[in-house]
Design an enzyme around this catalytic site. Structure first.
Site, PDB file in Angstrom:
ATOM      1  N   HIS A  51      60.294  65.701  77.291  1.00  0.00           N
ATOM      2  CA  HIS A  51      61.219  65.254  78.352  1.00  0.00           C
ATOM      3  C   HIS A  51      62.168  66.379  78.744  1.00  0.00           C
ATOM      4  O   HIS A  51      62.747  67.064  77.899  1.00  0.00           O
ATOM      5  CB  HIS A  51      61.966  63.977  77.962  1.00  0.00           C
ATOM      6  CG  HIS A  51      62.898  64.076  76.795  1.00  0.00           C
ATOM      7  ND1 HIS A  51      64.201  64.502  76.920  1.00  0.00           N
ATOM      8  CD2 HIS A  51      62.722  63.772  75.486  1.00  0.00           C
ATOM      9  CE1 HIS A  51      64.800  64.455  75.739  1.00  0.00           C
ATOM     10  NE2 HIS A  51      63.920  64.026  74.848  1.00  0.00           N
ATOM     11  N   ASP A  95      66.138  69.142  71.705  1.00  0.00           N
ATOM     12  CA  ASP A  95      65.903  67.821  72.282  1.00  0.00           C
ATOM     13  C   ASP A  95      66.144  67.861  73.787  1.00  0.00           C
ATOM     14  O   ASP A  95      67.236  67.562  74.239  1.00  0.00           O
ATOM     15  CB  ASP A  95      66.838  66.810  71.616  1.00  0.00           C
ATOM     16  CG  ASP A  95      66.548  65.373  72.007  1.00  0.00           C
ATOM     17  OD1 ASP A  95      65.433  65.096  72.503  1.00  0.00           O
ATOM     18  OD2 ASP A  95      67.435  64.517  71.834  1.00  0.00           O
ATOM     19  N   GLU A 137      64.347  60.546  79.695  1.00  0.00           N
ATOM     20  CA  GLU A 137      64.061  59.871  78.425  1.00  0.00           C
ATOM     21  C   GLU A 137      65.346  59.418  77.751  1.00  0.00           C
ATOM     22  O   GLU A 137      65.396  58.345  77.148  1.00  0.00           O
ATOM     23  CB  GLU A 137      63.297  60.827  77.494  1.00  0.00           C
ATOM     24  CG  GLU A 137      62.817  60.176  76.191  1.00  0.00           C
ATOM     25  CD  GLU A 137      63.810  60.258  75.062  1.00  0.00           C
ATOM     26  OE1 GLU A 137      63.598  59.580  74.041  1.00  0.00           O
ATOM     27  OE2 GLU A 137      64.822  60.986  75.174  1.00  0.00           O
ATOM     28  N   GLU A 138      66.414  60.216  77.865  1.00  0.00           N
ATOM     29  CA  GLU A 138      67.603  59.974  77.064  1.00  0.00           C
ATOM     30  C   GLU A 138      68.351  58.694  77.423  1.00  0.00           C
ATOM     31  O   GLU A 138      68.854  58.007  76.542  1.00  0.00           O
ATOM     32  CB  GLU A 138      68.563  61.173  77.171  1.00  0.00           C
ATOM     33  CG  GLU A 138      68.037  62.457  76.549  1.00  0.00           C
ATOM     34  CD  GLU A 138      67.893  62.398  75.036  1.00  0.00           C
ATOM     35  OE1 GLU A 138      68.126  61.336  74.438  1.00  0.00           O
ATOM     36  OE2 GLU A 138      67.529  63.423  74.448  1.00  0.00           O
ATOM     37  N   ASP A 188      58.666  65.702  70.797  1.00  0.00           N
ATOM     38  CA  ASP A 188      60.067  65.315  71.023  1.00  0.00           C
ATOM     39  C   ASP A 188      60.776  65.118  69.686  1.00  0.00           C
ATOM     40  O   ASP A 188      61.517  64.158  69.499  1.00  0.00           O
ATOM     41  CB  ASP A 188      60.150  64.041  71.879  1.00  0.00           C
ATOM     42  CG  ASP A 188      61.588  63.671  72.243  1.00  0.00           C
ATOM     43  OD1 ASP A 188      62.463  64.558  72.148  1.00  0.00           O
ATOM     44  OD2 ASP A 188      61.835  62.502  72.602  1.00  0.00           O
ATOM     45  N   HIS A 200      71.670  65.491  69.832  1.00  0.00           N
ATOM     46  CA  HIS A 200      72.670  64.921  70.735  1.00  0.00           C
ATOM     47  C   HIS A 200      74.071  65.490  70.524  1.00  0.00           C
ATOM     48  O   HIS A 200      75.064  64.845  70.872  1.00  0.00           O
ATOM     49  CB  HIS A 200      72.731  63.385  70.601  1.00  0.00           C
ATOM     50  CG  HIS A 200      71.489  62.682  70.989  1.00  0.00           C
ATOM     51  ND1 HIS A 200      71.341  61.307  70.865  1.00  0.00           N
ATOM     52  CD2 HIS A 200      70.316  63.133  71.493  1.00  0.00           C
ATOM     53  CE1 HIS A 200      70.131  60.957  71.276  1.00  0.00           C
ATOM     54  NE2 HIS A 200      69.493  62.057  71.660  1.00  0.00           N
TER      55      HIS A 200
END
Length: 457
Positions: free
Chosen positions: A279, A291, A325-326, A353, A423
């Site tokens: 992603h 990520d 995606e997030e 991922d 994140h």
């Protein structure tokens, strides 16, 4: 002379055709490790473009740049697939402190959770109730929660070897904490960051309010693990301490974005599709290297490595860089929706991922019969230490393709360091190792090669 050249070309073709799978896979690894492109691409994506939150300018810059890079590879087709995505903006940096009963304040590190509402303009200040599960809210009841800030402090379980299982066991408090706490009159939610180590980085991630009316939604933020420990210890000594936080995030109307798709058209079965992807969007605190910039550039390099290795795929192989995606999974759903509308036959989809760390193997969402075929290939990966093959799980973006026929798979790197960066502001390029990234790209290419050659059962 002309006849001699034709004979030479004929024998070269015979030699390439007669290569064993072991030889082809070694060639793929050799090329990735000596002439890989994934790390160079990731450098640009991370340090020249940066964080790529859905709906942002940087996300669209990433779309245009990756499209141009795929076009430079000389693929048969490259295109953008439109998709509407949410646009959530963090705003100015969050601020928070703990205040003791004597009036002393200690500043702490927080960040707003994705999709959260803002606090009132002057912030929120209230007493704190610490809980360790969503079920505990029911036990405490409104009389103990109303007017307070709920502090969810369930750590990720350190004893689990697969840290994704640790994450799964703790993330419900982040995703649904605000929704559930608001039912009992809470005025805000603070959630311990999804992180196995103790540090000062707050980790964001998406949350949802479900059907909670707009005027009843409460702000939600993550607190660093060090400061979660501090807050918990202070509450044990004095249950009257208060917590203050201010955040300025805002949800806007959906905006247009795109999935980026490139294809090598199959030579024998062009209507059978193999997908490899990651992603393109990321959270906004770091630059999204692990990520999921790593997964995107590895997936791009799969098609490049196939071409450099002289492999002419039988089936059509696509790289898909999914958007959103997030905080919505809109890109994965749109791709599956369009594929279904067109009646496309997907036989295999692979997603990376889980970070750009050392690859350990793959997980497969497939039937027992299909998994037995995969196990026959396991010895081919043992020389590269990528032979942990497990059944169950794949990737979020390719999940919507599941129809009972397509085999779904996920690259599984070593997981021990992933949630140190996930994140958070330290998900940045300097924490990606070039060799580890290139080993992952090679492993993915090898698996795609095998599925292209042998198909599915």
């Amino acid at each position: 002379m002309k006849r001699l050249i034709l004979l030479f070309t004929f024998f070269i073709g015979i030699n390439a055709f007669s290569q064993t799978d072991e030889e082809v896979i070694k060639s793929i690894y050799d090329t990735s490790l000596s002439n890989g492109k994934s790390y160079e691409w990731l450098d640009h994506l991370s340090r020249q473009i940066g964080a790529r939150l859905s709906g942002s300018l940087n996300a669209e810059r990433a779309v245009q740049w990756t499209k141009e890079e795929l076009e430079n590879l000389g693929l048969d087709k490259v295109w953008l697939q439109p998709v509407m995505v949410p646009k959530w903006v963090r705003g100015t940096k969050e601020y928070a402190y703990i205040e003791t009963s004597s009036g002393e304040t200690i500043e702490v590190n927080i960040c707003a959770l994705g999709s959260s509402v803002a606090t009132p303009a002057l912030g929120v200040k209230a007493k704190v109730i610490e809980v360790h599960s969503l079920d505990e809210l029911n036990t405490l009841g409104r009389e103990n929660i109303e007017g307070k800030i709920v502090f969810f402090n369930r750590p990720m379980k350190a004893t689990l070897m697969n840290t994704f299982n640790s994450y799964s066991g703790a993330v419900d408090q982040r995703g649904s904490g605000a929704k559930e706490a608001s039912k009992f009159g809470a005025v805000g939610v603070i959630v311990r960051s999804m992180n196995l180590r103790l540090d000062d980085y707050p980790h964001t991630g998406n949350m949802n309010y479900g059907n909670t009316p707009l005027n009843q939604r409460i702000p939600a933020a993550a607190i660093s693990t060090n400061h979660a420990e501090l807050l918990s210890s202070m509450l044990k000594l004095d249950s009257t301490v208060e917590f203050y936080f201010k955040q300025n995030c805002k949800q806007y109307n959906d905006v247009l974005s795109h999935n980026v798709i490139g294809e090598i058209t199959g030579s024998e079965f062009p209507d059978e599709y193999i997908v490899v992807g990651g992603h393109l969007d990321s959270w906004d605190l770091g630059d999204g290297s692990h990520d999921d910039g790593a997964g995107c550039t590895q997936s791009m390099d799969v098609l490049r490595l196939l071409k450099l290795s002289g492999i002419k795929p039988k089936r059509s192989i696509r790289v898909v860089l999914f958007m959103n995606e997030e905080n919505g999974l809109r890109g994965g759903r749109k791709y599956a929706e369009i594929a279904k509308q067109k009646g496309e036959k997907h036989i295999f989809a692979l997603e990376s991922d889980s970070g750009g760390f050392t690859p350990r193997g793959f997980s497969f969402d497939c039937s027992n019969e299909e998994f037995n075929q995969v196990l026959n290939w396991k010895p081919l990966f043992e020389p590269y230490l990528v032979h942990s093959f497990v059944q169950g799980g794949s990737g979020a973006d390719i999940g919507p393709l599941k129809d009972g026929n397509v085999v779904l798979a996920g690259l599984r790197p070593d997981t021990q360091r992933y949630f140190d960066h996930h994140h958070a502001a330290n998900d940045t390029f300097e924490y990606v190792n070039k060799r580890e990234l290139e080993l992952g790209a090679a492993a993915m290419t090898a698996l795609v090669y095998l599925y292209d050659k042998y198909g599915v059962k």
